[in-house]
Design a protein around this motif. Structure first.
Motif, PDB file in Angstrom:
ATOM      1  N   GLU A   1       0.888  -1.246   0.078  1.00 39.99           N
ATOM      2  CA  GLU A   1      -0.048   0.026   0.176  1.00 39.99           C
ATOM      3  C   GLU A   1       0.995   1.351  -0.172  1.00 39.99           C
ATOM      4  O   GLU A   1       0.726   2.226  -0.844  1.00 39.99           O
ATOM      5  CB  GLU A   1      -1.085   0.076   1.235  1.00 39.99           C
ATOM      6  CG  GLU A   1      -1.992  -1.012   1.098  1.00 39.99           C
ATOM      7  CD  GLU A   1      -3.127  -0.688   2.427  1.00 39.99           C
ATOM      8  OE1 GLU A   1      -2.625  -0.356   3.388  1.00 39.99           O
ATOM      9  OE2 GLU A   1      -4.085  -1.124   1.817  1.00 39.99           O
ATOM     10  N   TYR A   2       2.016   1.330   0.818  1.00 45.01           N
ATOM     11  CA  TYR A   2       2.843   2.307   0.811  1.00 45.01           C
ATOM     12  C   TYR A   2       3.501   2.648  -0.391  1.00 45.01           C
ATOM     13  O   TYR A   2       3.561   3.876  -1.010  1.00 45.01           O
ATOM     14  CB  TYR A   2       3.813   2.005   1.898  1.00 45.01           C
ATOM     15  CG  TYR A   2       5.132   3.210   1.995  1.00 45.01           C
ATOM     16  CD1 TYR A   2       4.728   4.526   2.636  1.00 45.01           C
ATOM     17  CD2 TYR A   2       6.133   2.940   1.243  1.00 45.01           C
ATOM     18  CE1 TYR A   2       5.801   5.414   2.445  1.00 45.01           C
ATOM     19  CE2 TYR A   2       7.129   4.007   1.307  1.00 45.01           C
ATOM     20  CZ  TYR A   2       6.878   5.077   1.951  1.00 45.01           C
ATOM     21  OH  TYR A   2       7.746   6.198   1.798  1.00 45.01           O
ATOM     22  N   GLU A   3       4.109   1.762  -1.231  1.00 39.44           N
ATOM     23  CA  GLU A   3       4.492   1.912  -2.532  1.00 39.44           C
ATOM     24  C   GLU A   3       3.558   2.399  -3.187  1.00 39.44           C
ATOM     25  O   GLU A   3       4.097   3.076  -4.317  1.00 39.44           O
ATOM     26  CB  GLU A   3       5.054   0.423  -2.810  1.00 39.44           C
ATOM     27  CG  GLU A   3       6.321  -0.076  -1.872  1.00 39.44           C
ATOM     28  CD  GLU A   3       7.540   0.803  -1.899  1.00 39.44           C
ATOM     29  OE1 GLU A   3       7.550   1.642  -2.829  1.00 39.44           O
ATOM     30  OE2 GLU A   3       8.227   0.923  -0.907  1.00 39.44           O
ATOM     31  N   VAL A   4       2.193   1.918  -3.289  1.00 43.82           N
ATOM     32  CA  VAL A   4       1.308   2.542  -4.588  1.00 43.82           C
ATOM     33  C   VAL A   4       0.953   3.775  -4.236  1.00 43.82           C
ATOM     34  O   VAL A   4       1.058   4.802  -5.148  1.00 43.82           O
ATOM     35  CB  VAL A   4      -0.111   1.607  -4.375  1.00 43.82           C
ATOM     36  CG1 VAL A   4      -1.015   2.562  -5.114  1.00 43.82           C
ATOM     37  CG2 VAL A   4       0.179   0.231  -4.812  1.00 43.82           C
TER      38      VAL A   4
ATOM     39  N   ARG B   1       0.457  14.344  -5.319  1.00 45.69           N
ATOM     40  CA  ARG B   1      -0.296  14.480  -4.518  1.00 45.69           C
ATOM     41  C   ARG B   1      -1.001  12.983  -3.994  1.00 45.69           C
ATOM     42  O   ARG B   1      -0.632  12.105  -4.759  1.00 45.69           O
ATOM     43  CB  ARG B   1      -1.896  15.238  -4.608  1.00 45.69           C
ATOM     44  CG  ARG B   1      -2.485  14.840  -5.779  1.00 45.69           C
ATOM     45  CD  ARG B   1      -3.622  15.580  -6.406  1.00 45.69           C
ATOM     46  NE  ARG B   1      -4.072  15.224  -7.508  1.00 45.69           N
ATOM     47  CZ  ARG B   1      -4.849  14.108  -7.789  1.00 45.69           C
ATOM     48  NH1 ARG B   1      -5.057  13.419  -6.937  1.00 45.69           N
ATOM     49  NH2 ARG B   1      -5.145  13.926  -9.201  1.00 45.69           N
ATOM     50  N   LEU B   2      -1.697  12.820  -2.836  1.00 49.02           N
ATOM     51  CA  LEU B   2      -2.160  11.459  -2.608  1.00 49.02           C
ATOM     52  C   LEU B   2      -3.209  11.253  -3.368  1.00 49.02           C
ATOM     53  O   LEU B   2      -4.086  11.970  -3.736  1.00 49.02           O
ATOM     54  CB  LEU B   2      -2.681  11.281  -1.123  1.00 49.02           C
ATOM     55  CG  LEU B   2      -1.398  11.146   0.046  1.00 49.02           C
ATOM     56  CD1 LEU B   2      -2.034  11.566   1.282  1.00 49.02           C
ATOM     57  CD2 LEU B   2      -0.695   9.982  -0.133  1.00 49.02           C
ATOM     58  N   PRO B   3      -3.577   9.794  -3.831  1.00 53.27           N
ATOM     59  CA  PRO B   3      -4.771   9.579  -4.535  1.00 53.27           C
ATOM     60  C   PRO B   3      -5.929   9.476  -3.707  1.00 53.27           C
ATOM     61  O   PRO B   3      -5.869   9.676  -2.442  1.00 53.27           O
ATOM     62  CB  PRO B   3      -4.286   8.163  -5.089  1.00 53.27           C
ATOM     63  CG  PRO B   3      -3.589   7.552  -3.910  1.00 53.27           C
ATOM     64  CD  PRO B   3      -2.570   8.668  -3.515  1.00 53.27           C
ATOM     65  N   SER B   4      -7.184   9.479  -4.139  1.00 59.83           N
ATOM     66  CA  SER B   4      -8.488   9.476  -3.262  1.00 59.83           C
ATOM     67  C   SER B   4      -8.721   7.926  -3.064  1.00 59.83           C
ATOM     68  O   SER B   4      -9.689   7.348  -3.983  1.00 59.83           O
ATOM     69  CB  SER B   4      -9.589  10.183  -4.059  1.00 59.83           C
ATOM     70  OG  SER B   4      -9.780   9.585  -5.295  1.00 59.83           O
TER      71      SER B   4
END
Length: 111
Positions: A21-24, A34-37
């Protein structure tokens, strides 16, 4: 390390759910700035890296169940697979017969 087993740090462990999850998230931030939603991004924004480690791979939006089907008992005198194969073969023969009839009609009309 005499046991021969490799020592892994947290980010080096293969198959760690929180790591994936961190790598994605990391790849998305590098590409888009930016971070994804997503649920993982919301957990990361709220709780940081600890949020991914403590609660990796959040709740799924769906759940699947596998239910078994009843099968007739096996008999050396009757095999349901043979009946199914015969039914499929009959459908194919019927379809082939219809195609032959069409080609004969088309051949007569075209002359």
């Amino acid at each position: 390390m005499s046991s021969g087993h490799a020592q892994y740090g947290w980010f080096d462990r293969p198959g760690e759910p929180a790591q994936s999850e961190y790598e994605v998230l990391r790849a998305h931030v590098i590409e888009h700035g930016r971070l994804p939603s997503s649920l993982a991004a919301a957990r990361f924004a709220r709780r940081g890296l600890a949020g991914l480690i403590e609660w990796p791979q959040g709740e799924r939006a769906w759940r699947a169940e596998l239910l078994g089907a009843r099968r007739p008992g096996w008999s050396p005198h009757h095999d349901a697979r043979v009946d199914a194969l015969a039914a499929v073969f009959a459908v194919l023969l019927e379809a082939a017969g219809r195609l032959d009839a069409r080609s004969e009609w088309w051949g007569r009309w075209a002359r």
